[in-house]
Design an enzyme around this catalytic site. Structure first.
Site, PDB file in Angstrom:
ATOM      1  N   ASP A   1       0.809  -1.226   0.000  1.00  0.00           N
ATOM      2  CA  ASP A   1       0.000   0.000   0.000  1.00  0.00           C
ATOM      3  C   ASP A   1       0.840   1.273   0.000  1.00  0.00           C
ATOM      4  O   ASP A   1       0.449   2.297   0.576  1.00  0.00           O
ATOM      5  CB  ASP A   1      -0.962   0.024   1.210  1.00  0.00           C
ATOM      6  CG  ASP A   1      -1.886  -1.175   1.212  1.00  0.00           C
ATOM      7  OD1 ASP A   1      -2.135  -1.729   0.133  1.00  0.00           O
ATOM      8  OD2 ASP A   1      -2.342  -1.552   2.311  1.00  0.00           O
TER       9      ASP A   1
ATOM     10  N   HIS B   1      -4.867  -1.672  -5.541  1.00  0.00           N
ATOM     11  CA  HIS B   1      -4.039  -0.598  -6.076  1.00  0.00           C
ATOM     12  C   HIS B   1      -4.936   0.551  -6.507  1.00  0.00           C
ATOM     13  O   HIS B   1      -5.755   0.415  -7.419  1.00  0.00           O
ATOM     14  CB  HIS B   1      -3.206  -1.103  -7.265  1.00  0.00           C
ATOM     15  CG  HIS B   1      -2.216  -2.173  -6.884  1.00  0.00           C
ATOM     16  ND1 HIS B   1      -1.460  -2.866  -7.799  1.00  0.00           N
ATOM     17  CD2 HIS B   1      -1.838  -2.650  -5.673  1.00  0.00           C
ATOM     18  CE1 HIS B   1      -0.676  -3.726  -7.167  1.00  0.00           C
ATOM     19  NE2 HIS B   1      -0.896  -3.609  -5.876  1.00  0.00           N
TER      20      HIS B   1
HETATM   21  P1  GDP Z   1      -0.750   0.314  -3.549  1.00  0.00           P
HETATM   22  O1  GDP Z   1      -1.344  -0.938  -3.037  1.00  0.00           O
HETATM   23  O2  GDP Z   1       0.717   0.397  -3.345  1.00  0.00           O
HETATM   24  O3  GDP Z   1      -1.133   0.626  -4.979  1.00  0.00           O
HETATM   25  O4  GDP Z   1      -1.349   1.488  -2.673  1.00  0.00           O
HETATM   26  P2  GDP Z   1      -2.885   1.658  -2.201  1.00  0.00           P
HETATM   27  O5  GDP Z   1      -3.695   2.129  -3.341  1.00  0.00           O
HETATM   28  O6  GDP Z   1      -3.356   0.453  -1.454  1.00  0.00           O
HETATM   29  O7  GDP Z   1      -2.696   2.772  -1.110  1.00  0.00           O
HETATM   30  C1  GDP Z   1      -2.079   3.990  -1.407  1.00  0.00           C
HETATM   31  C2  GDP Z   1      -3.023   5.100  -1.004  1.00  0.00           C
HETATM   32  O8  GDP Z   1      -2.336   6.328  -1.047  1.00  0.00           O
HETATM   33  C3  GDP Z   1      -4.203   5.258  -1.924  1.00  0.00           C
HETATM   34  O9  GDP Z   1      -5.287   5.703  -1.160  1.00  0.00           O
HETATM   35  C4  GDP Z   1      -3.747   6.348  -2.898  1.00  0.00           C
HETATM   36  O10 GDP Z   1      -4.833   7.088  -3.453  1.00  0.00           O
HETATM   37  C5  GDP Z   1      -2.947   7.220  -1.979  1.00  0.00           C
HETATM   38  N1  GDP Z   1      -1.833   7.952  -2.567  1.00  0.00           N
HETATM   39  C6  GDP Z   1      -0.844   7.506  -3.397  1.00  0.00           C
HETATM   40  N2  GDP Z   1       0.080   8.457  -3.583  1.00  0.00           N
HETATM   41  C7  GDP Z   1      -0.322   9.536  -2.862  1.00  0.00           C
HETATM   42  C8  GDP Z   1       0.235  10.810  -2.595  1.00  0.00           C
HETATM   43  O11 GDP Z   1       1.322  11.167  -3.074  1.00  0.00           O
HETATM   44  N3  GDP Z   1      -0.487  11.636  -1.765  1.00  0.00           N
HETATM   45  C9  GDP Z   1      -1.682  11.281  -1.219  1.00  0.00           C
HETATM   46  N4  GDP Z   1      -2.313  12.131  -0.429  1.00  0.00           N
HETATM   47  N5  GDP Z   1      -2.211  10.076  -1.443  1.00  0.00           N
HETATM   48  C10 GDP Z   1      -1.540   9.213  -2.226  1.00  0.00           C
HETATM   49  P1  IMO Z   2      -1.022  -4.239  -2.181  1.00  0.00           P
HETATM   50  O1  IMO Z   2      -0.587  -4.866  -3.475  1.00  0.00           O
HETATM   51  C1  IMO Z   2      -1.134  -4.570   2.144  1.00  0.00           C
HETATM   52  C2  IMO Z   2      -1.097  -8.632   3.789  1.00  0.00           C
HETATM   53  C3  IMO Z   2      -2.272  -9.160   4.582  1.00  0.00           C
HETATM   54  C4  IMO Z   2      -1.555 -10.116   5.535  1.00  0.00           C
HETATM   55  C5  IMO Z   2      -0.447 -10.706   4.648  1.00  0.00           C
HETATM   56  C6  IMO Z   2      -0.807 -12.044   4.009  1.00  0.00           C
HETATM   57  O2  IMO Z   2      -2.275  -3.458  -2.285  1.00  0.00           O
HETATM   58  O3  IMO Z   2       0.121  -3.499  -1.555  1.00  0.00           O
HETATM   59  P2  IMO Z   2      -2.429 -12.737   2.017  1.00  0.00           P
HETATM   60  O4  IMO Z   2      -3.893 -12.436   1.788  1.00  0.00           O
HETATM   61  O5  IMO Z   2      -1.512 -12.221   0.969  1.00  0.00           O
HETATM   62  O6  IMO Z   2      -2.193 -14.174   2.328  1.00  0.00           O
HETATM   63  O7  IMO Z   2      -2.087 -11.950   3.381  1.00  0.00           O
HETATM   64  O8  IMO Z   2      -0.213  -9.738   3.631  1.00  0.00           O
HETATM   65  N1  IMO Z   2      -1.422  -8.139   2.436  1.00  0.00           N
HETATM   66  C7  IMO Z   2      -1.376  -6.839   2.071  1.00  0.00           C
HETATM   67  N2  IMO Z   2      -1.147  -5.731   2.811  1.00  0.00           N
HETATM   68  N3  IMO Z   2      -1.314  -4.458   0.811  1.00  0.00           N
HETATM   69  C8  IMO Z   2      -1.490  -5.560   0.045  1.00  0.00           C
HETATM   70  O9  IMO Z   2      -1.444  -5.525  -1.287  1.00  0.00           O
HETATM   71  C9  IMO Z   2      -1.609  -6.833   0.689  1.00  0.00           C
HETATM   72  N4  IMO Z   2      -1.777  -8.103   0.243  1.00  0.00           N
HETATM   73  C10 IMO Z   2      -1.662  -8.891   1.335  1.00  0.00           C
HETATM   74  O10 IMO Z   2      -2.923  -8.128   5.276  1.00  0.00           O
HETATM   75  O11 IMO Z   2      -0.910  -9.391   6.545  1.00  0.00           O
HETATM   76 MG    MG Z   3      -2.808  -1.570  -1.759  1.00  0.00          MG
END
Ligand code: GDP
Ligand code: IMO
Ligand code: MG
Length: 423
Positions: A13, A41
């Site tokens: 994340d 994502h």
């Molecule tokens: P990922 O799993 O790595 O793609 O990330 P996620 O989407 O799960 O979580 C990243 C969060 O941060 C999301 O809510 C995005 O909209 C937000 N985000 C990403 N880059 C930025 C940034 O530069 N500033 C802010 N405020 N939010 C961001």
């Molecule tokens: P993105 O791609 C954050 C975490 C789960 C748990 C561990 C194992 O959005 O960054 P799983 O379901 O993979 O067997 O869970 O990994 N987890 C994540 N945490 N972002 C993710 O994906 C995750 N995918 C799995 O919370 O701790």
């Molecule tokens: Mg994510």
């Protein structure tokens, strides 16, 4: 004319979706190389707000091929749902392809994951069946997308594996599945998805040989790597750059650029050690109330994320195991209001400073060494040039670069594609 791999540098994340969507403008192909729909994502661009789970974030660029590749475990129902959701938002999904060698994540994997979390060692998984699909891959009882192209063969495979699967489900008190219902699902998936299934090794290598620009998109982050992360609180694949080459079947030497994506602080979902974790109101300051797209709630599960100050030993570890050539720092804007910002610059274990990343057992015990930085108290969300950032932001970026030894090439100042500073 280059191969780029983009991976998470923390616990997932980090903002990978946003950076992939930004970089996709130069790409001919974007490839997801591990994980499944445990990913969430977030992409915010001119087409809308999206939370992608299986579809690579390059899908928004017209003409860009999107491949769900061999290292993945793919739930076809979730993929169909996601494709229909994004096409209802006017996104062309005709360029989405699936590796014939990717594992099919079955309904029984989800059932086993839920049972495991209830009755086994709970590690806070996403309950999407990920670990059990990878376990079936390892014990060679998985079905793969190629099996959908020969339904007679598929039926014989199902007949061979369902006995063992149902015995495990029964022993754990779970719901069992008939061979017929799994076969019927396969027939349905074949009808809907067969035209997207490709032979992946030639698909990728032909593109590399044609000098196309290819981006490999990782899921999760370094600390959740099954071998090198916080075992057992990890996922069941390798979210590290080299795995893009290993699972796709091209030589590692073809990788030109490795981008590590990190947040300006730290977040995690699920159990496990988290040295800089904050408690209560302090964490709520980062989290928000869930109303904004960038508030700190899981994009997959909606769970409130665990939050803490930036932990530089983690970023350095991630850079070491991945070989980052560039770093993207997201969410700098979320630090805009702080008077002071703490950064972890080392760990003490049993009173002694250490220079390696310990495993979970010891990571629970480490004491973070903090440096306090002056906050910038400036709205950074409209800034688009590095020169225009306050000196305190530059100091923060420079601390990351010096500590990790890698240049920060992108700075995120908001959730949307254009909220970015490129250096
Ligand atoms: P990922 O799993 O790595 O793609 O990330 P996620 O989407 O799960 O979580 C990243 C969060 O941060 C999301 O809510 C995005 O909209 C937000 N985000 C990403 N880059 C930025 C940034 O530069 N500033 C802010 N405020 N939010 C961001
Ligand atoms: P993105 O791609 C954050 C975490 C789960 C748990 C561990 C194992 O959005 O960054 P799983 O379901 O993979 O067997 O869970 O990994 N987890 C994540 N945490 N972002 C993710 O994906 C995750 N995918 C799995 O919370 O701790
Ligand atoms: Mg994510």
């Amino acid at each position: 004319m280059s191969v780029t791999v983009l991976v998470g540098a923390q616990f997932g994340d980090e903002g990978k979706g946003k950076i992939v969507d930004y970089l996709a403008s130069d790409m001919d192909m974007v490839v997801r190389f591990q994980g499944g729909d445990n990913a969430g994502h977030t992409v915010v661009n001119e087409k809308g707000v999206f939370k992608l789970h299986l579809v690579p974030c390059g899908i928004f660029k017209d003409g860009c091929k999107a491949l769900a590749n061999t290292g993945m475990v793919i739930n076809p129902d979730e993929l169909l749902k996601e494709l229909s959701e994004i096409s209802s938002q006017n996104v062309d999904t005709g360029n989405m392809f699936i590796s014939s060698r990717a594992v099919i994540l079955m309904p029984y994997h989800i059932e086993l994951d839920s049972l495991g979390e209830k009755t086994g060692i709970s590690i806070g998984t996403t309950k999407r069946g990920i670990g059990y699909a990878y376990a079936d891959r390892s014990r060679r009882t998985a079905l793969r997308f190629e099996d959908l192209l020969d339904l007679d063969y598929c039926r014989t495979r199902i007949a061979k594996i369902m006995g063992g699967i149902n015995a495990e489900l029964k022993a754990k008190g779970g719901k069992t599945f008939t061979e017929e219902e799994i076969y019927d699902k396969c027939v349905f998936w074949a009808e809907k998805l067969a035209s997207r299934i490709v032979e992946p090794v030639s698909f990728v290598n032909n593109a590399i040989n044609k000098n196309e620009n290819i981006l490999f998109e990782g899921q999760l982050g370094a600390m959740k790597d099954i071998d090198l992360g916080i075992y057992p609180y990890v996922t069941s694949s390798n979210p590290v750059a080299a795995y893009a080459a290993v699972s796709s079947g091209f030589p590692i030497s073809k990788i030109d650029e490795i981008v590590g994506v990190m947040k300006a602080f730290t977040s995690a979902v699920g159990d496990g050690p988290f040295p800089t974790e904050m408690e209560g109101a302090e964490a709520d300051g980062f989290r928000g109330d869930g109303k904004n797209v960038d508030d700190e709630f899981g994009a997959r599960t909606g769970r409130a994320r665990r939050l803490g100050w930036l932990d530089l030993p983690i970023i350095k570890f991630a850079a070491t195991i991945n070989g980052f050539t560039k770093i993207a720092v997201c969410k700098i804007d979320k630090l805009d209001t702080y008077d002071e910002i703490k950064v972890c610059v080392g760990y003490k274990l049993n009173g002694k400073e250490i220079d390696y990343m310990p495993t979970s057992r010891d990571l629970y015990k480490v004491e973070p060494i903090y440096r306090t930085m002056k906050g910038w108290k400036t709205d950074t969300t409209k800034i688009r040039r590095y020169e225009d950032l306050p000196d305190e932001v530059k100091d923060y970026i420079s601390l990351i670069e010096t500590y990790v030894g890698v240049k920060v090439g992108y700075i995120g100042v908001g959730p949307a594609r254009e909220d970015i500073i490129v250096r």
